[in-house]
Design a protein around this motif. Structure first.
Motif, mmCIF file in Angstrom:
data_model
loop_
_atom_site.group_PDB
_atom_site.id
_atom_site.type_symbol
_atom_site.label_atom_id
_atom_site.label_comp_id
_atom_site.label_asym_id
_atom_site.label_seq_id
_atom_site.Cartn_x
_atom_site.Cartn_y
_atom_site.Cartn_z
ATOM 1 N N LEU A 114 0.669 -1.228 -0.038
ATOM 2 C CA LEU A 114 -0.176 0.059 -0.156
ATOM 3 C C LEU A 114 0.936 1.248 -0.131
ATOM 4 C CD1 LEU A 114 -2.968 -1.037 2.433
ATOM 5 C CD2 LEU A 114 -3.042 -0.595 0.058
ATOM 6 N N SER A 115 1.956 1.218 0.771
ATOM 7 C CA SER A 115 3.125 2.453 0.817
ATOM 8 C C SER A 115 3.309 2.917 -0.541
ATOM 9 C CB SER A 115 4.114 2.177 1.711
ATOM 10 O OG SER A 115 4.995 1.285 1.435
ATOM 11 N N VAL A 116 3.559 1.600 -1.606
ATOM 12 C CA VAL A 116 4.027 1.919 -2.834
ATOM 13 C C VAL A 116 3.022 2.556 -3.543
ATOM 14 C CG1 VAL A 116 4.804 0.969 -4.778
ATOM 15 C CG2 VAL A 116 5.827 0.179 -2.700
ATOM 16 N N PHE A 117 1.792 2.090 -3.673
ATOM 17 C CA PHE A 117 0.902 2.368 -4.486
ATOM 18 C C PHE A 117 -0.072 3.706 -3.928
ATOM 19 C CE2 PHE A 117 1.182 -2.061 -5.719
ATOM 20 C CZ PHE A 117 1.571 -1.892 -7.091
ATOM 21 N N VAL A 118 -0.112 3.695 -2.619
ATOM 22 C CA VAL A 118 -0.905 4.805 -2.091
ATOM 23 C C VAL A 118 -0.073 6.234 -1.834
ATOM 24 C CG1 VAL A 118 -2.630 5.638 -0.266
ATOM 25 C CG2 VAL A 118 -2.839 3.245 -1.175
ATOM 26 N N LEU A 119 1.061 5.843 -1.175
ATOM 27 C CA LEU A 119 1.875 6.909 -0.702
ATOM 28 C C LEU A 119 3.037 7.172 -1.652
ATOM 29 C CD1 LEU A 119 2.175 5.958 2.893
ATOM 30 C CD2 LEU A 119 0.573 7.350 1.861
ATOM 31 N N GLY A 120 3.272 6.193 -2.768
ATOM 32 C CA GLY A 120 4.222 6.701 -3.668
ATOM 33 C C GLY A 120 5.674 6.550 -2.893
ATOM 34 N N GLU A 121 5.643 5.657 -2.072
ATOM 35 C CA GLU A 121 7.251 5.374 -1.410
ATOM 36 C C GLU A 121 7.839 4.517 -2.188
ATOM 37 O OE1 GLU A 121 6.854 4.208 2.726
ATOM 38 O OE2 GLU A 121 5.846 5.968 3.081
ATOM 39 N N ARG A 122 9.201 4.696 -2.307
ATOM 40 C CA ARG A 122 10.098 3.703 -2.957
ATOM 41 C C ARG A 122 10.637 2.583 -2.154
ATOM 42 N NH1 ARG A 122 14.695 7.298 -5.710
ATOM 43 N NH2 ARG A 122 15.026 5.021 -6.780
ATOM 44 N N VAL A 123 10.351 1.394 -2.441
ATOM 45 C CA VAL A 123 10.891 0.138 -1.910
ATOM 46 C C VAL A 123 11.691 -0.586 -2.700
ATOM 47 C CG1 VAL A 123 10.050 -1.932 -0.474
ATOM 48 C CG2 VAL A 123 8.493 -0.182 -0.531
ATOM 49 N N HIS A 124 12.988 -0.637 -2.317
ATOM 50 C CA HIS A 124 14.053 -1.250 -3.170
ATOM 51 C C HIS A 124 13.817 -2.936 -2.786
ATOM 52 C CE1 HIS A 124 15.689 2.288 -4.044
ATOM 53 N NE2 HIS A 124 15.904 2.666 -2.608
ATOM 54 N N GLY A 125 14.530 -3.468 -3.745
ATOM 55 C CA GLY A 125 14.464 -5.158 -3.744
ATOM 56 C C GLY A 125 15.140 -5.782 -2.740
ATOM 57 N N TYR A 126 16.028 -4.974 -1.958
ATOM 58 C CA TYR A 126 16.483 -5.939 -0.736
ATOM 59 C C TYR A 126 15.729 -5.764 0.557
ATOM 60 C CZ TYR A 126 18.166 -1.040 0.076
ATOM 61 O OH TYR A 126 18.263 0.018 0.233
ATOM 62 N N ARG A 127 14.834 -4.710 0.418
ATOM 63 C CA ARG A 127 13.872 -4.480 1.548
ATOM 64 C C ARG A 127 12.597 -5.508 1.408
ATOM 65 N NH1 ARG A 127 12.271 1.674 1.970
ATOM 66 N NH2 ARG A 127 11.364 0.751 3.867
ATOM 67 N N TRP A 128 12.158 -5.823 0.050
ATOM 68 C CA TRP A 128 11.382 -6.713 -0.016
ATOM 69 C C TRP A 128 11.841 -8.059 0.241
ATOM 70 C CZ3 TRP A 128 6.270 -5.892 -1.054
ATOM 71 C CH2 TRP A 128 5.987 -4.661 -2.140
ATOM 72 N N LEU A 129 13.235 -8.380 0.161
ATOM 73 C CA LEU A 129 13.875 -9.695 0.869
ATOM 74 C C LEU A 129 13.694 -9.605 2.065
ATOM 75 C CD1 LEU A 129 15.052 -12.163 0.278
ATOM 76 C CD2 LEU A 129 17.234 -11.079 -0.026
ATOM 77 N N ALA A 130 14.086 -8.425 2.726
ATOM 78 C CA ALA A 130 13.961 -8.391 4.361
ATOM 79 C C ALA A 130 12.705 -8.603 4.801
ATOM 80 C CB ALA A 130 14.572 -7.164 4.787
ATOM 81 N N LEU A 131 11.708 -8.161 4.148
ATOM 82 C CA LEU A 131 10.327 -8.219 4.604
ATOM 83 C C LEU A 131 9.851 -9.871 4.503
ATOM 84 C CD1 LEU A 131 7.631 -6.988 5.368
ATOM 85 C CD2 LEU A 131 6.964 -6.618 2.981
ATOM 86 N N LEU A 132 10.358 -10.376 3.512
ATOM 87 C CA LEU A 132 9.741 -11.924 3.495
ATOM 88 C C LEU A 132 10.634 -12.646 4.652
ATOM 89 C CD1 LEU A 132 9.923 -12.298 -0.544
ATOM 90 C CD2 LEU A 132 8.129 -12.113 0.893
ATOM 91 N N VAL A 133 11.895 -12.216 4.836
ATOM 92 C CA VAL A 133 12.253 -12.910 5.963
ATOM 93 C C VAL A 133 11.792 -12.892 7.317
ATOM 94 C CG1 VAL A 133 14.602 -12.779 7.621
ATOM 95 C CG2 VAL A 133 14.800 -12.890 4.781
ATOM 96 N N GLY A 134 11.254 -11.807 7.462
ATOM 97 C CA GLY A 134 10.376 -11.307 8.602
ATOM 98 C C GLY A 134 9.237 -12.324 8.613
ATOM 99 N N ILE A 135 8.475 -12.301 7.528
ATOM 100 C CA ILE A 135 7.073 -13.140 7.553
ATOM 101 C C ILE A 135 7.656 -14.731 7.806
ATOM 102 C CG2 ILE A 135 5.445 -14.131 5.878
ATOM 103 C CD1 ILE A 135 5.410 -11.523 4.430
#
Length: 292
Positions: A114-135
């Motif tokens: 939502l932060s990408v599509f609603v707020l226009g925040e930039r999320v880099h690839g390594y942050r997606w990876l870190a997020l998946l590790v947290g899940i």
């Protein structure tokens, strides 16, 4: 540029403090819920939070909240947060807490999207990876098992969705009103909602009265820190740091309820910590979304 980075780290500190205090609140509720209804506890903490907010706020805060052009937005945010809490505890009546927690922990992933599509925040690839590790860490820590019931599972998932919407919506509108004004509106929503649903039972000891009052102080500090976190850091950082709640829950469960964590739980908590640290350090990446 240095100031922007410092602001992000300030937001990270507020977020970690908020989620830690929330975990303490859940432990206090668990301690009291054996004798009192959930909605009475929510009502008491909401009333105390309102009184604290009025006591520490500047004169005119209540009027500012009532006449704010954003009062409907603040009220809507309070409703979203109330619905998230209600869904969580309703699902917990039918499902094991570990399953509900696992489904609720989809919220950070929803927040980042939502932060990408609603707020226009930039999320880099390594942050997606870190997020998946947290899940993955959250799933290991929760250790879900058995067949899931469809309706309660959807309600638990709804808790995560409503919380994700709360975080993103707060980030979008949080800088337009003071934290005190937002706390007043949120407290009013929780007081009204829980007051309608509760059945009152008068506490019999000063200790129980004290714990109920402490709930109000805890939720005030947790909400204040959360609002300040959303003011200083992007939602895609504030949201995933909620994984640190798993660590706080393990620690409080051991200290208060003598729950000894399993090896699997410790591994999951370690992954959660690694994910949170990686997401916090990624603030060095220079995203411009935290500009006021």
């Amino acid at each position: 540029m240095t100031f922007a980075i410092d602001r992000k780290y300030l937001g990270v500190a507020f977020a970690c403090a908020s989620y830690g205090i929330y975990s303490l609140t859940y432990a206090t509720v668990k301690w009291l819920e054996a004798d009192y209804s959930l909605w009475q506890l929510v009502f008491m903490r909401s009333v105390v939070m309102l009184l604290i907010t009025l006591g520490v706020s500047h004169r005119g805060t209540a009027s500012a909240a009532i006449y704010s052009p954003q009062r409907r937005s603040m009220g809507f945010r309070g409703v979203l947060q109330f619905l998230s809490m209600a869904c969580f505890f309703l699902a917990a009546r039918e499902l094991p807490l570990s399953v509900v927690t696992t489904l609720y922990c989809t919220a950070p992933l929803i927040i980042v999207v939502l932060s990408v599509f609603v707020l226009g925040e930039r999320v880099h690839g390594y942050r997606w990876l870190a997020l998946l590790v947290g899940i993955v860490g959250s799933v290991l820590a929760a250790n879900p098992g058995g067949a899931l019931s469809p309706v309660p599972s959807l309600i638990a998932l709804g808790s995560g969705v409503f919380w994700a919407l709360t975080v993103v919506y707060t980030r979008k509108s949080g800088a337009q009103d003071s934290s005190a004004a937002q706390l007043l509106v949120t407290g009013a929503v929780f007081t009204l909602g829980s007051g309608v649903l509760m059945t009152w039972q008068t506490p019999t000891t000063l200790w129980q009265w004290g714990l109920m009052i402490a709930l109000g102080a805890q939720i005030y500090l947790a909400q204040y820190c959360f609002l300040e976190a959303c003011r200083w850091a992007p939602a895609s950082i504030v949201g995933p740091l909620e994984y640190t709640s798993v660590v706080w829950s393990c620690l409080l469960g051991y200290l208060i309820f003598a729950d000894v964590p399993t090896v699997q739980l410790l591994i999951g908590a370690g992954l959660v910590c690694a994910s949170g640290v990686a997401l916090a350090l990624s603030a060095r990446g220079g995203s411009r979304a935290c500009a006021a």
